[in-house]
Structures are given as structure tokens and as C-alpha cells.
Design a protein around this motif. Structure first.
Motif, PDB file in Angstrom:
ATOM      1  N   VAL A 119       0.871  -1.181   0.000  1.00 41.77           N
ATOM      2  CA  VAL A 119       0.000   0.000   0.000  1.00 41.77           C
ATOM      3  C   VAL A 119       0.901   1.222   0.000  1.00 41.77           C
ATOM      4  CG1 VAL A 119      -1.840   1.233   1.176  1.00 41.77           C
ATOM      5  CG2 VAL A 119      -1.712  -1.240   1.343  1.00 41.77           C
ATOM      6  N   ALA A 130       1.185   4.385   2.748  1.00 43.51           N
ATOM      7  CA  ALA A 130       0.585   4.084   4.043  1.00 43.51           C
ATOM      8  C   ALA A 130       1.673   4.110   5.104  1.00 43.51           C
ATOM      9  CB  ALA A 130      -0.092   2.723   4.003  1.00 43.51           C
ATOM     10  N   ALA A 131       1.238   4.106   6.364  1.00 44.55           N
ATOM     11  CA  ALA A 131       2.190   4.113   7.470  1.00 44.55           C
ATOM     12  C   ALA A 131       3.140   2.931   7.325  1.00 44.55           C
ATOM     13  CB  ALA A 131       1.422   4.033   8.790  1.00 44.55           C
ATOM     14  N   HIS A 155       4.295   0.654   9.161  1.00 43.51           N
ATOM     15  CA  HIS A 155       4.021  -0.660   9.740  1.00 43.51           C
ATOM     16  C   HIS A 155       2.932  -1.422   8.980  1.00 43.51           C
ATOM     17  CE1 HIS A 155       0.843   1.700  11.635  1.00 43.51           C
ATOM     18  NE2 HIS A 155       0.229   0.573  11.868  1.00 43.51           N
ATOM     19  N   VAL A 156       2.269  -0.748   8.006  1.00 46.32           N
ATOM     20  CA  VAL A 156       1.322  -1.463   7.154  1.00 46.32           C
ATOM     21  C   VAL A 156       2.129  -2.125   6.037  1.00 46.32           C
ATOM     22  CG1 VAL A 156      -0.659  -1.270   5.614  1.00 46.32           C
ATOM     23  CG2 VAL A 156      -0.518   0.147   7.656  1.00 46.32           C
ATOM     24  N   THR A 214      -5.525  -6.511   6.116  1.00 50.47           N
ATOM     25  CA  THR A 214      -4.487  -5.498   6.169  1.00 50.47           C
ATOM     26  C   THR A 214      -3.340  -6.116   6.974  1.00 50.47           C
ATOM     27  OG1 THR A 214      -6.205  -3.839   6.180  1.00 50.47           O
ATOM     28  CG2 THR A 214      -3.999  -3.113   6.761  1.00 50.47           C
ATOM     29  N   GLU A 221       1.634   5.702  15.101  1.00 51.39           N
ATOM     30  CA  GLU A 221       0.811   6.909  15.018  1.00 51.39           C
ATOM     31  C   GLU A 221       0.248   7.340  16.367  1.00 51.39           C
ATOM     32  OE1 GLU A 221      -1.317   6.855  10.704  1.00 51.39           O
ATOM     33  OE2 GLU A 221      -1.511   5.167  12.046  1.00 51.39           O
TER      34      GLU A 221
END
Lengths: 644, 145
Positions: free
Chosen positions: B34, B37-38, B40-41, B53, B141
Motif C-alpha cells: 500500500v 501508508a504508514a 508498519h502497514v 491489512t 501513530e
């Protein structure tokens, strides 16, 4: 089965919880994936025909079932819109006003639950528009408007939302008056009132207990209720926006999320990864190296000039921080128009396919990027991310301004009704510039040239397990790969070969019809140059019936009075591709089959004589024993082949 | 019956996830990244007809990144607020019973562990750190917010 019996009486319905339908739906989805797995295993270890046959049957049953289950949850928004004209007519008659309703986008599909949730708010807004918005005919004339007010209701998809616009060309909302009212009602302080932007002034109508209407009416009360509308829409995760020009009209926009909505999307790829873009937001698709396109950089910002129109351009690879190894001029530009704003061009590596996708909301960590509208599963079961076109523009740094629609509507209320027909512009095999209506193009396929061969009298193409008639072969077929459109009229499919797709475009100009019926029905200007418009009706009528046409099929005559021939032999002959006639029919036959006893009939090109004894009576005997199936089939085949 | 824990290894450390929250343990093969995206994703993956996810626990704990290049990874599937997540772990070991209430770990842990810790619980195999799945999923986050 009980259902089928009761159908004769009246369609019976029962109430079901949506949760149960959800469970059914996910069960069916799992079933499809299990089926795919099984298909893979079967391919790896080729089994016997019986297993394959049973598997095919299972596959088609599952496909039917998935279709039905999906449909249980989805409903066309038409169901909601269908009651509107009558409601408006009744209302306007009661109020002595004249209102024309214009409805668009009824085919947008929405979760049935969502439709129920927006029914009341929508009704309320429309009542308001007719009651407070549109003026009496005399007032309208005085204001220089037509006597008949126009109320247009339209629905469309935009990113991860369904947009429902309710627009009238009535008196609009008086922002100043609203502010005065708000101060009087104690909603806002006088000091902050002066700082309000026009948009913020209008937003005051959503505050409880505010109305600019002088009198209370039976139709929409005192106008209180917009606060209720807003809270109802917000409860389902949507928003209501208002835009109004005093004296010229009001537009209300309901934005509701699409949860389980099926949306048509275009799949594109960048740096080897596939993404989907909602088709509703796509204006057109052009090649970066096309003739009518130039790319420039101004202070690092991309500007694309497409047929004289300057459009901000961003590269998807830059927005996503991916490395694309496709040079800039070989990319494709997707021109996007997010929700009623300006267009921008998005450069992608490759355009793939149009697909119908069931979009589901993505996890918060994914949504936090602001780029995506949701996730979905592609046909092969792998996840695909669906873009939010407005989000991409924002992240990519494109400034979008919304158009002043209220003004445009008053000037040209009729023009807004016209809809351009989207077409695919392509080069045919003969090099001709043609346009095909997008609606009938199911998908674009690429097949090896060996998949195309003559069969049953015409060119046919093999696509997976289907064999389709092939049209469009008016020039030389490429020697290796052939690209073709898969056209669908709803029940039948045919293929249409072409050289290359130029663009996705729209017919906006006059159409000059062709004099004679044929493959090309008309000539029109598409994207500034003439193009021939392909006539799908002619294609389907010509290529589909061809298989059944008499001249294309070999004809075999069987004696009508011979029960054995009619009952036992006829099915075999028909299965071999012959059309069977009797002596009474005056056809030129390719083959006649006679019993050994009968004489005559020398008009046929070939004759097969059958004998009833297993052993030939003499060495010269050319008759075939009537139960010698292999010999019969060989004779039928050679007779058919000899004809060509 | 006592609450059950799923013992997994993340970054070489044996920790426990509440077993009731874990729907299944799967082996992920395909991973769709992704972009943007952050960190850790790790990406998206599909389990049956659901989109998962995928959370890289190593990154979520700021312990570095899991190497996903070699293909198959073990992951625990959890559901949180209607979304399904797959938590990439080094190894799924065992299911054990909880023998005590969680207590605060008083010695200083690594910053990442501190954030996702729900305390220490006793098991037959000795004390073990109980992980807060929601904190693991939301990653770094939380700290910024």
C-alpha cells in the motif's frame, strides 16, 4: 421450488435481516474461491471428462448463485427516484407552481439499506425546493426566468461516495437574511456573524430552528428540518452540502458512502502494481505521446495540453512514491474529474481493463493516506486498492476549484440534460479510424493468432472456453497477437478485431448517417477528427445469424417417409452440422442419404446409400451398413468437407 | 476455564496475544503493498474472500522490518472495528493458559514494547508479556496523536 409454484399467484416476499444476507454473501464468496482452488488442482492433474463436466456444472451454479446473492443487497437508486415526479407534480399543483423534474443516474446501484436511509432526507429536501425554492410563475417571469421551474435530481458515483444532487433554479437562499435570523435566534453572536464566508452563511440552514420562510406552510413547515436531514445523513456517514446563489437557485448535495456498492472501475498499473480508478471520475484517457497531447514542466509542475486545453498533470508514481521504469512519454494520461471540480491528468504506466468491483472500506491505517477509497478483490482473488481521485489530487498538490453550477443552470437549463455517449476510439485492422460505443464493449482481449480460425462458415475466435464469431477482419490479421473487443448485447457475444485503441472519448457532435446499412452506421467528429461509428446492431445481426443461415450450412436430404432415417439417422446428421430437408423442400442439397432399395435423386452433390445387412453383397458395393456409425460419420464429414 | 494465550515470537522475543481475539493463524503468500501508508502497514493480502491489512509487528514495535522477500510468512488474523488484520510474527508457538492477572512490568522495556504492553502474566512456562492488539495495529501513530 415452492417459490415457483406461488409465482402464478403473486410474488411473495419475506423479511430478512441484512446480517443474514451478509453471511450468505461471504459464504458464496468463499465458495467461489474454493472453486478457483479446485479449478487450479484440476488443471494440474488432468482428470477424466466426467469430473470436468461435473465441475463445469458446479461452476455455473456458483456463478448464478453469486449473481443472485449480490443482487439481494443491491438496488438501483431508481427505486427511490421513481416516486419523485409524482410527488413534485402533486406538490406544485397544490402550490400553483410549475415544476419540471429532471432525473438522472437512476442506474447507480446502492446498498438497499442505504436507499432506505436516504429516502426521508431526500423527500424533505425536494419538498423544500418546491415550496421555498421555486417561485410562482408570475414571480419567475418578473425575474426574467421561464415560467416553469426546473428541479434536477441526479445521482452518480464519485470516489468512495455516491453523490445525489438536488438542484433548483428558484429564488435561492438569502445569506444575509439567514445571518440576521441566526443572530436573532441566538445561534451565533453578532461579532462572529461578520466574519462568516458566504458558504458558512448558507451552512446556517442546518442549524436547528432557523428558517427564512416568512410563513409556516403545510408542505414543509417552517423549514426546520434541515437539521434533521443533516443528522440523518451524518448518521450513515454521509454529509450534506448546500450551495446557493441568491436569486438564481440552490443546490443541495448528499454525499453518502458506498459500503457494498458495486462500481465500474478502470484498472491501471504503475511500477508493476495494479490499482483501480472509479470510472465515474474519468473524463477521458489519452496517450502521453499522442498527437493532440503535449507535456510541459513549469517550475517543476506538470502541465498537459490536451487538444488545446491546459490541464494540471501529476504522475501517479510520484504521488505514490514508487519508481516507474516507463519513460514519461510512453505513459497514459487518465483525465480525472473528481466530484464537480476541475479536471487533472494522472500519468499511469499502463491501462488494463474495465471491471465491476465490489468495494469494501479499507482499514483506518490505509484510509489515513487519503489516497484510497477502499479495497476490493480482483477476479484472481488478489486485493486491489481503489483510488479516491480527489484524494490523489490533494496529495499530489493539485488545486481544484469547484465550478459555479448554479449560474450555468440558469443560463442553459436544457443543455445540462444532454448526455454524451462514451465511445472507444480505435484503429481497425484496415487502419480506419472508428468508434465503438463503450456500453457494448465487455472487455478487450488479446489472443494468439492461432485462436482465430474458420469454423462453421465464418471466422471464429476461441476465448477461453467460448468460441465467438469474429467481426472486424477487414484487413490483414497480425501474425502473432490479435487484439479484439469482446462485444456483448446482453445475451450473445461476438469478437471484433482491431489494431489499436486510440482513446476513450465521447460523441458530442452531429452524426452523419451512412447511406447503406453496414458495419459503419455513421460518421461523426470524435476528438476533433472524423471517425466511423461502428453499428453494433448490424454486427450482431450479421454475425450471429450467419451460423444459422441456409447457405452457410451444408444441406442433407433424408427421405421423409422413412421412419428409421428420420428417427435414428437424423440426429447424427444434424450433429454433424447438416441442415436436414426432405424431398418436398426444394433446396440444392449437398448430400442425399438413401436406402439401398430406393433409386433416383441424382441432383445431390454426394449420395450415401445405406444397406441393412452388415456384410456387403459384393466387393463393388459402396453402400454403408446403417449401424456402422464410424463409417457413417466419416462419410458425412468427407461430404461436408468436399463442399468447400 | 482460564483465558488462553497464543504464544508468538516477534523480533526474537516470546510474547502472548489473547487467543480469543485471534481468529486464525495463516501463512501469507501474496502481499500487495500500500504505497504511502504508514510504514508498519506491510500491505494487503486476501484470506478467502476477505481483504486482510497486513501489519508488520517488527515495524510497529520499531524493531526494524520483517523481511518479506522470501515469500511465506506466518501471521495471526485478528478483527478490530470490523476490519481484519494479519499480524506478521516470526513464529507461532503454542497456546497456554493464563495463571494470573496482568501486572505492570516495572523494569524499563524498549519504547516499542512499552507502548503495546498490557502487562506481564504468569503461565506454566513462566512470565510472559501480554500484547495489546489494538496498539500493535495502530502502530507508531498513537504516539504522534
Amino acid at each position: 421450488m415452492a417459490e415457483a409454484q406461488s409465482k402464478a399467484v403473486a410474488p411473495r416476499t419475506i423479511r430478512l435481516s441484512v446480517e443474514l444476507l451478509d453471511r450468505l454473501m461471504s459464504g458464496v464468496s468463499d465458495m467461489v474461491l474454493a472453486r478457483n482452488e479446485l479449478a487450479r488442482r484440476l488443471r494440474e492433474a488432468p482428470g477424466d471428462v466426467a469430473v470436468d463436466g461435473a465441475f463445469e456444472r458446479l461452476s455455473s451454479i456458483i456463478a448464478d448463485m453469486r449473481d443472485a446473492i449480490t443482487r439481494t443487497r443491491m438496488q438501483r437508486i431508481e427505486n427511490l427516484f421513481v416516486a419523485l415526479p409524482r410527488m413534485v407534480r402533486d406538490l406544485s399543483a397544490e402550490l400553483g407552481k410549475q415544476v419540471l423534474v429532471d432525473i438522472e443516474g437512476g442506474d447507480v446501484e446502492l446498498d438497499r439499506e442505504m436507499i432506505e436511509m436516504i429516502r426521508d432526507p431526500l423527500t424533505h429536501i425536494i419538498r423544500n425546493a418546491v415550496d421555498h425554492g421555486i417561485e410562482l410563475p408570475a414571480e419567475r417571469l418578473k425575474a426574467g426566468k421561464r415560467e416553469i421551474g426546473i428541479l434536477s435530481v441526479s445521482a452518480r458515483q464519485s470516489g468512495n461516495q455516491i453523490l445525489i444532487d438536488i438542484q433548483d433554479d428558484g429564488r435561492g437562499i438569502n445569506g444575509k437574511k439567514l445571518v440576521e435570523k441566526a443572530i436573532a435566534a441566538g445561534v451565533i453572536e453578532k461579532s462572529e456573524a461578520s466574519d462568516l464566508e458566504p458558504r458558512e452563511q448558507l451552512a446556517l440552514i442546518f442549524e436547528a430552528g432557523l428558517s427564512t420562510a416568512k410563513e409556516v406552510t403545510a408542505i414543509s413547515g417552517r423549514g426546520v428540518g434541515m437539521d434533521v436531514v443533516r443528522s440523518n445523513i451524518e448518521r450513515i456517514g454521509g454529509i450534506v452540502e448546500v450551495d446557493s446563489t441568491f436569486g438564481a437557485g440552490t443546490r443541495m448535495t448528499l454525499r453518502v458512502p458506498l459500503t457494498l456498492t458495486i462500481i465500474p472501475a478502470l484498472t491501471v498499473s504503475v511500477a508493476g502494481q495494479s490499482f483501480a480508478i472509479p470510472r465515474s471520475a474519468i473524463d477521458e484517457i489519452v496517450r502521453a505521446n499522442g498527437e493532440s497531447v503535449t507535456l510541459e514542466k513549469l517550475g517543476g509542475a506538470g502541465v498537459a495540453t490536451i487538444r488545446g486545453r491546459r490541464v494540471p498533470e501529476i504522475a501517479l508514481s510520484d504521488v505514490l512514491g514508487l519508481k516507474s521504469d516507463i519513460p514519461e512519454h510512453e505513459r497514459s494520461l487518465v483525465v480525472l474529474r473528481p466530484a464537480g471540480t476541475d479536471v487533472y491528468a494522472l500519468a499511469v504506466d499502463r491501462i488494463h481493463d474495465h471491471e465491476e468491483l465490489v468495494v469494501k472500506p479499507a482499514a483506518p491505517a490505509v484510509m489515513a493516506t487519503g489516497l484510497y477509497a477502499g479495497t476490493t478483490l480482483a477476479d484472481d482473488g488478489s486485493p486491489i486498492l481503489l483510488f479516491d481521485p480527489a484524494g490523489i489530487a490533494q496529495v499530489g498538490g493539485v488545486k481544484l476549484e469547484s465550478h459555479d453550477r448554479a449560474a450555468r443552470i440558469v443560463d442553459a437549463p436544457i443543455a445540462a440534460v444532454e448526455v454524451d455517449t462514451p465511445v472507444l476510439l480505435f484503429h481497425g485492422l484496415d487502419g480506419g479510424r472508428r468508434a465503438m460505443r463503450l456500453a457494448i464493449v465487455d472487455r478487450i482481449e488479446e489472443v494468439p493468432a492461432t485462436a482465430i480460425r474458420p469454423g462453421a462458415g465464418q471466422l471464429r475466435v476461441q476465448l477461453g472456453e467460448a468460441i465467438l464469431p469474429l467481426a472486424g477482419v477487414n484487413g490483414e490479421l497480425p501474425s502473432e497477437k490479435v487484439r479484439l473487443f469482446r462485444l456483448n448485447d446482453g445475451t450473445c457475444e461476438i469478437g471484433y478485431a482491431f489494431r489499436e485503441v486510440i482513446d476513450l472519448s465521447a460523441i458530442a457532435h452531429d452524426i452523419i448517417p451512412a447511406e447503406h446499412p453496414g458495419e459503419v452506421s455513421a460518421v461523426t467528429l470524435v476528438a476533433g477528427e472524423p471517425a466511423e461509428l461502428v453499428d453494433p446492431h448490424w454486427l450482431f445481426s450479421t454475425f450471429l445469424t450467419a451460423a444459422e443461415r441456409l447457405s452457410e450450412q451444408p444441406v442433407c436430404r433424408l427421405p421423409a417417409d422413412d421412419p428409421w432415417m428420420q428417427n435414428m439417422l437424423r440426429p447424427i446428421v444434424e450433429a454433424a452440422g447438416y441442415r436436414v430437408v426432405s424431398e418436398a423442400d426444394e433446396y440444392e442439397v449437398d448430400l442425399a442419404i438413401l436406402s439401398e432399395a430406393s433409386s433416383g435423386d441424382l441432383t445431390a452433390a454426394r449420395i450415401i446409400r445405406l444397406r441393412s445387412e452388415p456384410d456387403p453383397t459384393s466387393a463393388k458395393d459402396e453402400t454403408i451398413y446403417r449401424y456402422d456409425r464410424a463409417a457413417l460419420l466419416t462419410a458425412l464429414k468427407s461430404a461436408g468437407a468436399g463442399r468447400r | 476455564m482460564a483465558e488462553l494465550l497464543l504464544i508468538v515470537t516477534i523480533g526474537g522475543e516470546r510474547v502472548a496475544l489473547p487467543a480469543a481475539a485471534v481468529e486464525s493463524v495463516v501463512e501469507l503468500d501474496t502481499l500487495i503493498p500500500v504505497p504511502r501508508a504508514a510504514p508498519h502497514v506491510a500491505g494487503l493480502s486476501a484470506l478467502r474472500s476477505r481483504v486482510l491489512t497486513v501489519i508488520d509487528c517488527m515495524r510497529s514495535l520499531e524493531l526494524g522490518a520483517t523481511d518479506c522477500s522470501d515469500g511465506i510468512r506466518e501471521a495471526a488474523v485478528v478483527e478490530l472495528d470490523g476490519h481484519h488484520y494479519a499480524l506478521i510474527v516470526d513464529l507461532v508457538e503454542d497456546v497456554v493458559e493464563v495463571l494470573s492477572e496482568p501486572v505492570i512490568v516495572r523494569a524499563a522495556m524498549g519504547e516499542g514494547w512499552e507502548r503495546v504492553s498490557k502487562g506481564m502474566v504468569e503461565t506454566e512456562q513462566g512470565p510472559i508479556l501480554l500484547i495489546d492488539i489494538a496498539a500493535l495495529v495502530s502502530g507508531v501513530e498513537v504516539k504522534a496523536a
